[in-house]
Design a protein around this motif. Structure first.
Motif, PDB file in Angstrom:
ATOM      1  N   ALA A 242      -6.174  -1.797 -20.400  1.00  0.00           N
ATOM      2  CA  ALA A 242      -6.713  -0.838 -19.428  1.00  0.00           C
ATOM      3  C   ALA A 242      -5.558  -0.195 -18.662  1.00  0.00           C
ATOM      4  CB  ALA A 242      -7.663  -1.548 -18.478  1.00  0.00           C
ATOM      5  N   ASP A 243      -5.507   1.138 -18.738  1.00  0.00           N
ATOM      6  CA  ASP A 243      -4.434   1.872 -18.068  1.00  0.00           C
ATOM      7  C   ASP A 243      -4.970   2.476 -16.773  1.00  0.00           C
ATOM      8  OD1 ASP A 243      -2.042   3.047 -17.562  1.00  0.00           O
ATOM      9  OD2 ASP A 243      -2.006   4.304 -19.357  1.00  0.00           O
ATOM     10  N   GLU A 244      -4.553   1.934 -15.658  1.00  0.00           N
ATOM     11  CA  GLU A 244      -5.030   2.354 -14.330  1.00  0.00           C
ATOM     12  C   GLU A 244      -6.561   2.398 -14.285  1.00  0.00           C
ATOM     13  OE1 GLU A 244      -3.054   2.514 -11.914  1.00  0.00           O
ATOM     14  OE2 GLU A 244      -1.068   2.964 -12.720  1.00  0.00           O
ATOM     15  N   PRO A 245      -7.229   1.280 -14.518  1.00  0.00           N
ATOM     16  CA  PRO A 245      -8.693   1.317 -14.641  1.00  0.00           C
ATOM     17  C   PRO A 245      -9.421   1.600 -13.338  1.00  0.00           C
ATOM     18  CG  PRO A 245      -7.917  -0.941 -14.688  1.00  0.00           C
ATOM     19  CD  PRO A 245      -6.699  -0.089 -14.685  1.00  0.00           C
ATOM     20  N   THR A 246      -8.740   1.403 -12.205  1.00  0.00           N
ATOM     21  CA  THR A 246      -9.427   1.647 -10.925  1.00  0.00           C
ATOM     22  C   THR A 246      -8.813   2.835 -10.188  1.00  0.00           C
ATOM     23  OG1 THR A 246      -7.971   0.036  -9.858  1.00  0.00           O
ATOM     24  CG2 THR A 246     -10.098  -0.785 -10.648  1.00  0.00           C
ATOM     25  N   GLY A 247      -8.010   3.612 -10.882  1.00  0.00           N
ATOM     26  CA  GLY A 247      -7.284   4.724 -10.266  1.00  0.00           C
ATOM     27  C   GLY A 247      -8.169   5.751  -9.590  1.00  0.00           C
ATOM     28  N   ASN A 248      -9.372   5.938 -10.091  1.00  0.00           N
ATOM     29  CA  ASN A 248     -10.266   6.948  -9.517  1.00  0.00           C
ATOM     30  C   ASN A 248     -11.506   6.336  -8.881  1.00  0.00           C
ATOM     31  OD1 ASN A 248      -9.084   9.651 -10.559  1.00  0.00           O
ATOM     32  ND2 ASN A 248      -9.071   8.300 -12.344  1.00  0.00           N
TER      33      ASN A 248
ATOM     34  N   GLY B  39      -9.731  -3.011 -27.400  1.00  0.00           N
ATOM     35  CA  GLY B  39     -10.448  -2.003 -26.618  1.00  0.00           C
ATOM     36  C   GLY B  39      -9.452  -1.373 -25.671  1.00  0.00           C
ATOM     37  N   MET B  40      -9.409  -0.051 -25.641  1.00  0.00           N
ATOM     38  CA  MET B  40      -8.402   0.598 -24.785  1.00  0.00           C
ATOM     39  C   MET B  40      -9.086   1.582 -23.841  1.00  0.00           C
ATOM     40  SD  MET B  40      -4.927   1.297 -24.390  1.00  0.00           S
ATOM     41  CE  MET B  40      -3.918   2.617 -23.718  1.00  0.00           C
ATOM     42  N   ALA B  41      -8.865   1.379 -22.544  1.00  0.00           N
ATOM     43  CA  ALA B  41      -9.362   2.343 -21.551  1.00  0.00           C
ATOM     44  C   ALA B  41      -8.168   3.192 -21.114  1.00  0.00           C
ATOM     45  CB  ALA B  41      -9.956   1.598 -20.360  1.00  0.00           C
ATOM     46  N   TYR B  42      -8.173   4.449 -21.526  1.00  0.00           N
ATOM     47  CA  TYR B  42      -7.014   5.307 -21.302  1.00  0.00           C
ATOM     48  C   TYR B  42      -7.007   5.867 -19.881  1.00  0.00           C
ATOM     49  CZ  TYR B  42      -6.810   5.164 -26.366  1.00  0.00           C
ATOM     50  OH  TYR B  42      -6.750   4.735 -27.655  1.00  0.00           O
ATOM     51  N   GLN B  43      -5.808   6.148 -19.428  1.00  0.00           N
ATOM     52  CA  GLN B  43      -5.646   6.731 -18.097  1.00  0.00           C
ATOM     53  C   GLN B  43      -6.314   8.118 -18.036  1.00  0.00           C
ATOM     54  OE1 GLN B  43      -1.521   6.987 -16.972  1.00  0.00           O
ATOM     55  NE2 GLN B  43      -1.978   7.026 -14.803  1.00  0.00           N
ATOM     56  N   ASP B  44      -6.193   8.843 -19.144  1.00  0.00           N
ATOM     57  CA  ASP B  44      -6.832  10.176 -19.188  1.00  0.00           C
ATOM     58  C   ASP B  44      -8.204  10.104 -19.857  1.00  0.00           C
ATOM     59  OD1 ASP B  44      -5.948   9.632 -21.708  1.00  0.00           O
ATOM     60  OD2 ASP B  44      -4.928  11.526 -22.041  1.00  0.00           O
ATOM     61  N   PHE B  45      -8.756   8.937 -19.956  1.00  0.00           N
ATOM     62  CA  PHE B  45     -10.107   8.617 -20.440  1.00  0.00           C
ATOM     63  C   PHE B  45     -10.328   8.863 -21.940  1.00  0.00           C
ATOM     64  CE2 PHE B  45     -11.012  10.543 -16.050  1.00  0.00           C
ATOM     65  CZ  PHE B  45     -10.553   9.413 -15.400  1.00  0.00           C
TER      66      PHE B  45
ATOM     67  N   THR C  46      -1.537  -1.215 -13.700  1.00  0.00           N
ATOM     68  CA  THR C  46      -2.116  -0.733 -12.437  1.00  0.00           C
ATOM     69  C   THR C  46      -1.067  -0.530 -11.326  1.00  0.00           C
ATOM     70  OG1 THR C  46      -3.790  -1.190 -10.754  1.00  0.00           O
ATOM     71  CG2 THR C  46      -2.646  -3.100 -11.637  1.00  0.00           C
ATOM     72  N   HIS C  47      -1.438   0.399 -10.438  1.00  0.00           N
ATOM     73  CA  HIS C  47      -0.667   0.603  -9.216  1.00  0.00           C
ATOM     74  C   HIS C  47      -1.332  -0.110  -8.054  1.00  0.00           C
ATOM     75  CE1 HIS C  47       1.096   4.387 -10.991  1.00  0.00           C
ATOM     76  NE2 HIS C  47       2.122   3.898 -10.315  1.00  0.00           N
ATOM     77  N   ASP C  48      -2.551  -0.557  -8.283  1.00  0.00           N
ATOM     78  CA  ASP C  48      -3.417  -1.016  -7.201  1.00  0.00           C
ATOM     79  C   ASP C  48      -3.081  -2.458  -6.810  1.00  0.00           C
ATOM     80  OD1 ASP C  48      -5.458  -1.577  -5.496  1.00  0.00           O
ATOM     81  OD2 ASP C  48      -7.088  -1.154  -6.902  1.00  0.00           O
ATOM     82  N   PRO C  49      -2.348  -2.648  -5.685  1.00  0.00           N
ATOM     83  CA  PRO C  49      -1.954  -4.025  -5.296  1.00  0.00           C
ATOM     84  C   PRO C  49      -3.157  -4.906  -5.000  1.00  0.00           C
ATOM     85  CG  PRO C  49      -1.335  -2.426  -3.597  1.00  0.00           C
ATOM     86  CD  PRO C  49      -1.908  -1.648  -4.714  1.00  0.00           C
TER      87      PRO C  49
END
Lengths: 238, 296
Positions: A170-176, A91-97, A203-206
C-alpha cells in the motif's frame, strides 16, 4: 523484519540498486528480508525510494542491480507464467489509485478476482463486504471520477485486498483520508494480516506507523537510515 | 472451465460496449464485403449453370459441297473429336435436309414438291460437350471445322455465345476482385478495430497485466471480438443475399431468357465455406493486431 537474508522470507532484497536514466539513484544497495505475515512500514520523505521499492516487489520495475525474490521466485529469472502467479499473490494499492474510469467501482474491485476466475457469487459477496467495511455503501455502480479522492483511495485499497492476497503493498493508503476512514482502512489491513497477509505500507503518516507494533524502515536518498520497533499501542488497529 | 469462459465473455462484452461505434462500422463493412463477394459469386455460378443449360441446344452446322460417303464418315468423326470433346455428330445428306425442311414446313410442305433434293446442301451437325469451357472455345472450334475437307461454311449462334462467354469472363474477374476486397476489408478492418480496442483499453490491459492476468486472459476477448465480427458480419451478408436473391427471382421470372435459366441460391457447402473463410479472415485480422499492438 530482518535485514539479514532469510530462507523463510516471502520478500527478499539483496544489494538492490535502482537507477533511473540518466543517473537518478532511487535505491542504493538495499537489502531486506520480510517474513510471511509481517507488517512493515516504509517511511521517508518524498523521493526517498518508497514507491520504487514497492514497484520492484510487484515487478512493475526491474532493478538495475541486485537480487529480488518474492514468494520463492527470483524476479530476474522468473518465467512469464510464474510472474503472473506471483503477481496474483500481490495486492497493490497505488498512490495514484490506478482506477479505470470506464469501469464502475464494482468492476474495478472485481478485476483481480476475475483474473483468477473466482465464481461470480463469491466476487459479489466479497465486494459487498469490502464496500461495507470501507464505508462505500451504495457506490458500487458509480464510475470512479464521480467519487471524492478519499473514496477513490478506498476503492483502490478494496481492489488490492479483494483477492485475500498473501502480500499487500500500500502506497500512502491514508494520504487522502480523514481519521475515521483511516481507521477503517487500518482495521481492514489488520484483519488481512491476521489471516496471514504480509503488509508493506509506504506512508508519511506518523499516526499510522507509531500506532502499530510493526517494523518501521526509514528510507533516505535510496538507503535505509535506521530501523526500530514501533510502540505497541494498538496491536491490530481494532 | 465454465468460469474461464464466463469471465472471458464478460471481458468481451465489456470491450464491445466500450467500442460499439467502431465495432458497428466494422460489422457493416464486413457484411457489405461478404454480400458483394457472394452476390457476384452467385451470379457467376448461375451463369455457369445457365451456360450448361444453353449448351444443350448448341450445335455447329457444317455445310458441305457434297454428301460424305459412309466409309469416310469415321475419318471426319476422328478429326472433329481430336480438336474438342463432342456429345454427338450427325451426318445429313441432301435428302435428309429436304425431309427435315418438309417436316418443318408442315402443311405448307407441298411448296417443295417441284424442287429436287439437290438445292439443299448436305451437312454435319456437331453437338459440343456441355460445359462452359467448351462454349468459350466454340469460336476456335468453328474455325477448325471450317477447314474440314468439303466444308462450305460453319454456322452457329456465335454472336450471343460470344457475349455470354465474355460476360461470364467479366463476372469471373469481378468475383476474383470482390474476393480480394473481402480478404482486405475483413482482415484489415478487423485488425484496425482490434488495434483501436487495444489502444482504448491500454490502461485496463496494463493494470490487468500487473494484477497477474495470463496472456490468454488478455488476448482471448480480443480474438473472440474478431471471431464475432466474422460470424455476425458474414451471417448478415449472406442473409441479405438470400433476401435479395428471393426478391430478384420473384421479380424477374417469366418468358424469355429468364425462363431458360433456372436460378438457384448458393449450395449449402459454398455458403458454409464463405462463412468459415470470413470467420477465419476476421480472426486472423484480430490476431495480427494483437501480435503487433498488445505489449503484454
Amino acid at each position: 523484519m530482518n535485514v539479514q537474508q532469510s530462507k523463510t522470507a516471502i520478500i527478499e532484497f539483496i544489494k538492490v540498486n535502482k537507477i533511473y536514466p540518466p543517473d537518478v539513484i532511487a535505491l542504493r544497495d538495499v537489502s531486506l528480508a520480510i517474513k510471511p505475515g509481517e507488517i512493515v512500514f516504509l517511511t521517508g520523505m518524498s523521493g526517498a525510494g518508497k514507491t520504487t521499492l514497492l514497484k520492484l516487489i510487484c515487478a512493475m520495475e526491474q532493478p538495475t542491480k541486485g537480487l529480488i525474490e518474492v514468494a520463492g521466485h527470483d524476479l530476474g529469472r522468473i518465467s512469464l507464467k510464474n510472474m503472473q502467479l506471483v503477481r496474483q499473490k500481490i495486492g497493490m494499492a497505488y498512490q495514484d489509485f490506478k482506477l479505470l474510469p470506464k469501469l464502475t467501482v464494482y468492476q474495478n474491485i472485481a478485476m483481480p478476482m476475475e483474473i483468477t476466475f473466482t465464481p461470480p457469487k463469491t466476487i459479489r459477496d466479497r465486494i459487498n463486504y469490502l464496500l461495507d467495511t470501507l464505508n462505500l455503501h451504495g457506490k458500487a455502480d458509480i464510475k470512479p471520477d464521480k467519487l471524492s479522492r478519499g473514496e477513490q483511495q478506498r476503492v483502490a485499497i478494496a481492489r488490492a485486498a479483494a483477492n485475500y492476497p498473501p502480500i499487500l503493498l500500500a502506497d500512502e493508503p491514508t494520504g487522502n483520508l480523514d481519521r475515521e476512514n483511516s481507521d477503517l482502512v487500518i482495521k481492514l489491513f489488520a484483519q488481512l494480516n491476521r489471516a496471514g497477509t504480509t503488509l508493506i505500507i509506504a506512508t508519511h503518516d506518523p499516526v499510522l506507523y507509531k500506532s502499530y507494533p510493526a517494523q518501521t524502515l526509514e528510507l533516505s536518498q535510496g538507503q535505509f537510515v535506521f530501523k526500530d520497533q514501533a510502540t505497541p499501542k494498538t496491536a491490530t488497529g481494532e | 472451465m465454465n468460469l474461464h469462459l464466463s469471465s472471458i465473455i464478460v471481458q468481451t462484452a465489456r470491450n464491445l460496449k466500450h467500442t460499439w461505434g467502431t465495432q458497428l462500422m466494422t460489422l457493416i463493412t464486413v457484411s457489405l464485403s461478404v454480400l458483394m463477394f457472394s452476390f457476384f459469386f452467385l451470379i457467376f455460378l448461375n451463369l455457369k449453370q445457365a451456360g450448361g443449360q444453353i449448351s444443350k441446344n448448341i450445335r455447329l452446322i457444317i455445310y458441305l459441297n457434297n454428301d460424305i460417303p459412309a466409309a469416310a464418315q469415321p475419318q471426319y468423326i476422328q478429326k472433329i473429336k481430336s480438336f474438342n470433346k463432342v456429345d454427338k455428330i450427325i451426318f445429313k445428306t441432301r435428302n435428309d435436309a429436304l425431309r427435315q425442311l418438309r417436316q418443318q414446313l408442315g402443311k405448307d410442305g407441298d411448296v417443295l414438291d417441284d424442287l429436287t433434293a439437290g438445292f439443299l446442301p448436305p451437312s454435319i451437325e456437331v453437338y459440343p460437350a456441355r460445359d462452359l469451357v467448351s462454349l468459350a472455345k466454340i469460336k476456335r472450334f468453328s474455325d477448325f471445322l471450317a477447314t474440314l475437307p468439303g466444308a462450305q461454311k460453319v454456322q452457329y449462334g456465335h454472336k450471343w455465345i460470344e457475349r455470354l462467354s465474355y460476360f461470364t469472363q467479366l463476372i469471373r474477374l469481378i468475383v476474383l476482385l470482390s474476393g480480394g476486397l473481402l480478404v482486405l476489408t475483413a482482415t484489415f478492418m478487423v485488425s484496425s478495430t482490434i488495434r483501436l480496442t487495444v489502444v482504448s483499453r491500454n490502461d485496463e490491459l496494463e493494470i490487468l497485466h500487473i494484477l497477474g492476468a495470463s496472456k490468454s486472459y488478455l488476448q482471448m476477448p480480443l480474438i473472440i471480438e474478431g471471431l464475432l465480427q466474422g460470424v455476425i458480419g458474414s451471417g448478415i451478408g449472406l442473409l441479405c443475399l438470400y433476401f435479395l436473391f428471393n426478391y430478384i427471382r420473384s421479380r424477374f421470372t417469366g418468358p424469355g431468357l429468364m425462363s431458360i435459366i433456372h436460378f438457384s441460391f448458393l449450395p449449402p457447402p459454398t455458403t458454409a465455406a464463405i462463412l468459415i473463410i470470413s470467420i477465419l479472415l476476421c480472426t486472423t485480422g484480430s490476431i495480427i493486431s494483437i501480435r503487433k499492438f498488445l505489449r503484454f
